[in-house]
Design an enzyme around this catalytic site. Structure first.
Site, mmCIF file in Angstrom:
data_model
loop_
_atom_site.group_PDB
_atom_site.id
_atom_site.type_symbol
_atom_site.label_atom_id
_atom_site.label_comp_id
_atom_site.label_asym_id
_atom_site.label_seq_id
_atom_site.Cartn_x
_atom_site.Cartn_y
_atom_site.Cartn_z
ATOM 1 C CB SER A 151 -0.863 -0.003 1.264
ATOM 2 O OG SER A 151 -1.522 1.231 1.435
ATOM 3 C CE1 TYR A 164 -5.120 -1.831 4.383
ATOM 4 C CE2 TYR A 164 -3.980 0.235 3.983
ATOM 5 C CZ TYR A 164 -4.565 -0.924 3.507
ATOM 6 O OH TYR A 164 -4.580 -1.169 2.157
HETATM 7 P P1 NAP Z 1 -11.779 -5.289 -1.070
HETATM 8 O O1 NAP Z 1 -12.621 -5.078 -2.290
HETATM 9 O O2 NAP Z 1 -12.300 -4.937 0.270
HETATM 10 O O3 NAP Z 1 -11.271 -6.800 -1.124
HETATM 11 C C1 NAP Z 1 -10.658 -7.417 -0.030
HETATM 12 C C2 NAP Z 1 -10.461 -8.877 -0.360
HETATM 13 O O4 NAP Z 1 -9.794 -9.508 0.737
HETATM 14 C C3 NAP Z 1 -11.789 -9.596 -0.564
HETATM 15 O O5 NAP Z 1 -11.639 -10.514 -1.626
HETATM 16 C C4 NAP Z 1 -11.977 -10.317 0.762
HETATM 17 O O6 NAP Z 1 -12.734 -11.495 0.677
HETATM 18 C C5 NAP Z 1 -10.537 -10.661 1.091
HETATM 19 N N1 NAP Z 1 -10.402 -10.985 2.503
HETATM 20 C C6 NAP Z 1 -10.569 -10.156 3.557
HETATM 21 N N2 NAP Z 1 -10.385 -10.824 4.705
HETATM 22 C C7 NAP Z 1 -10.099 -12.106 4.360
HETATM 23 C C8 NAP Z 1 -9.794 -13.270 5.102
HETATM 24 N N3 NAP Z 1 -9.765 -13.270 6.445
HETATM 25 N N4 NAP Z 1 -9.542 -14.414 4.433
HETATM 26 C C9 NAP Z 1 -9.583 -14.434 3.067
HETATM 27 N N5 NAP Z 1 -9.854 -13.371 2.322
HETATM 28 C C10 NAP Z 1 -10.113 -12.209 2.961
HETATM 29 O O7 NAP Z 1 -10.454 -4.398 -1.180
HETATM 30 P P2 NAP Z 1 -9.325 -4.261 -2.290
HETATM 31 O O8 NAP Z 1 -9.085 -2.833 -2.467
HETATM 32 O O9 NAP Z 1 -9.562 -5.121 -3.449
HETATM 33 O O10 NAP Z 1 -8.098 -4.839 -1.423
HETATM 34 C C11 NAP Z 1 -7.232 -5.864 -1.886
HETATM 35 C C12 NAP Z 1 -5.847 -5.611 -1.320
HETATM 36 O O11 NAP Z 1 -5.364 -4.375 -1.842
HETATM 37 C C13 NAP Z 1 -5.828 -5.472 0.189
HETATM 38 O O12 NAP Z 1 -4.655 -6.076 0.702
HETATM 39 C C14 NAP Z 1 -5.758 -3.969 0.389
HETATM 40 O O13 NAP Z 1 -5.186 -3.611 1.600
HETATM 41 C C15 NAP Z 1 -4.889 -3.591 -0.784
HETATM 42 N N6 NAP Z 1 -4.918 -2.177 -1.169
HETATM 43 C C16 NAP Z 1 -6.059 -1.595 -1.671
HETATM 44 C C17 NAP Z 1 -6.016 -0.258 -2.048
HETATM 45 C C18 NAP Z 1 -7.197 0.459 -2.602
HETATM 46 O O14 NAP Z 1 -7.110 1.683 -2.805
HETATM 47 N N7 NAP Z 1 -8.308 -0.199 -2.879
HETATM 48 C C19 NAP Z 1 -4.833 0.481 -1.915
HETATM 49 C C20 NAP Z 1 -3.714 -0.146 -1.406
HETATM 50 C C21 NAP Z 1 -3.758 -1.476 -1.054
HETATM 51 P P3 NAP Z 1 -14.348 -11.509 0.971
HETATM 52 O O15 NAP Z 1 -14.985 -11.128 -0.340
HETATM 53 O O16 NAP Z 1 -14.612 -12.918 1.371
HETATM 54 O O17 NAP Z 1 -14.603 -10.520 2.063
#
Ligand code: NAP
Length: 259
Positions: A151, A164
């Protein structure tokens, strides 16, 4: 005239014949990354909570790749060990993408130990032990790629997201530590630091007009990212094109960090 080898004739981004494991692939960045890897030719193993990977599985099938769905809560230490051991025994995992992650937006003075542990257990501890279980056979074999989703908060503190930020600084640290241990064995360990991407993770920010405007003002690209913006970087770091890239955290942020 020299004859080109088969390896030289292939695209350096070609993943045909590779097996990629992606955590949390049911939505957001995980789904976009899984589909990007499938389009590059990889077969997939989707690890996530029961039922949540089914839509992505169907899309991978439509792309003509093999796909297996395995139920896993990455914060469940016993399940990580069990699934890790099963996958290590049953198949050659060439690529591990640690994507699953959660965020807790709260003033630091109010964060409870349970809430802190929840974020760390998913974002850092689960990630590390999946690396251990699936990286061990890579290291023994002498090839493999690990790509973790870090991130901008691997570099910055953010606002009201202490757990986080701590977890994502930890992801950058684990990435470099494993790169140092496994690089000599032929395994590359890298991370991607996405900028502000429109997924469920950032809904609260986009719904806050002040935060949303101030974030957008700092992004030279002039827009929030979309999940597919991350797929190419994941394909790159999973592919032979990145054979000499190790311990790197690749920022994909529309220019945010340049400001
Ligand atoms: P998201 O749409 O909230 O997706 C999160 C994913 O993680 C979902 O598929 C969720 O599965 C899964 N997850 C959460 N807890 C879990 C667990 N205990 N076991 C297995 N799977 C789990 O968010 P996203 O933005 O795509 O995030 C994906 C990654 O990118 C994360 O690591 C986040 O920190 C990182 N990130 C995102 C951004 C951004 O701007 N969006 C920026 C920097 C980094 P479920 O569907 O089952 O809940």
């Amino acid at each position: 005239m020299t004859t080109q080898t088969e390896a030289e004739l292939r695209s350096p981004f070609d993943l045909h014949g590779r097996c990629a494991v992606v955590t949390g692939a049911g939505r957001g960045l995980g789904r976009a990354v899984a589909l990007g890897l499938a389009r590059a030719g990889a077969d997939l193993v989707l690890l996530g909570r029961p039922g949540s990977q089914d839509g992505t599985r169907d899309q991978v099938v439509d792309l003509g790749r093999d796909v297996e769905v395995v139920d896993l809560d990455v914060s469940d230490a016993d399940a990580v060990e069990r699934v890790g051991a099963r996958l290590a025994a049953d198949r050659q995992v060439d690529i591990l993408v640690n994507n699953a992650g959660i965020i807790d937006r709260e003033d630091s003075v109010s964060v409870t130990r349970d809430a802190w542990n929840r974020v760390l257990d998913v974002n850092l501890t689960g990630l590390f032990f999946l690396c251990q279980h699936l990286g061990r056979p890579m290291a023994e074999r002498g090839s493999g790629k690990v790509v973790s989703i870090a991130s901008l908060l691997s570099f910055q503190g953010g606002i009201r997201v202490a757990s986080y930020a701590a977890s994502k600084h930890g992801v950058a640290g684990v990435t470099k530590a494993l790169a140092n241990e496994w690089g000599p064995l032929g395994v590359q360990v890298n991370a991607i630091a996405p900028g502000y991407i429109a997924t469920d993770n950032t809904t609260a920010l986009r719904e806050d007009p002040d935060r949303s405007r101030s974030i957008l003002e700092r992004i030279p690209a002039g827009r929030w990212g979309v999940a597919s913006d991350i797929a190419g970087a994941a394909v790159f770091l999973s592919s032979p094109a990145a054979d000499y890239v190790n311990g790197h955290v690749l920022v994909v942020d529309g220019g945010w960090m340049a400001r």
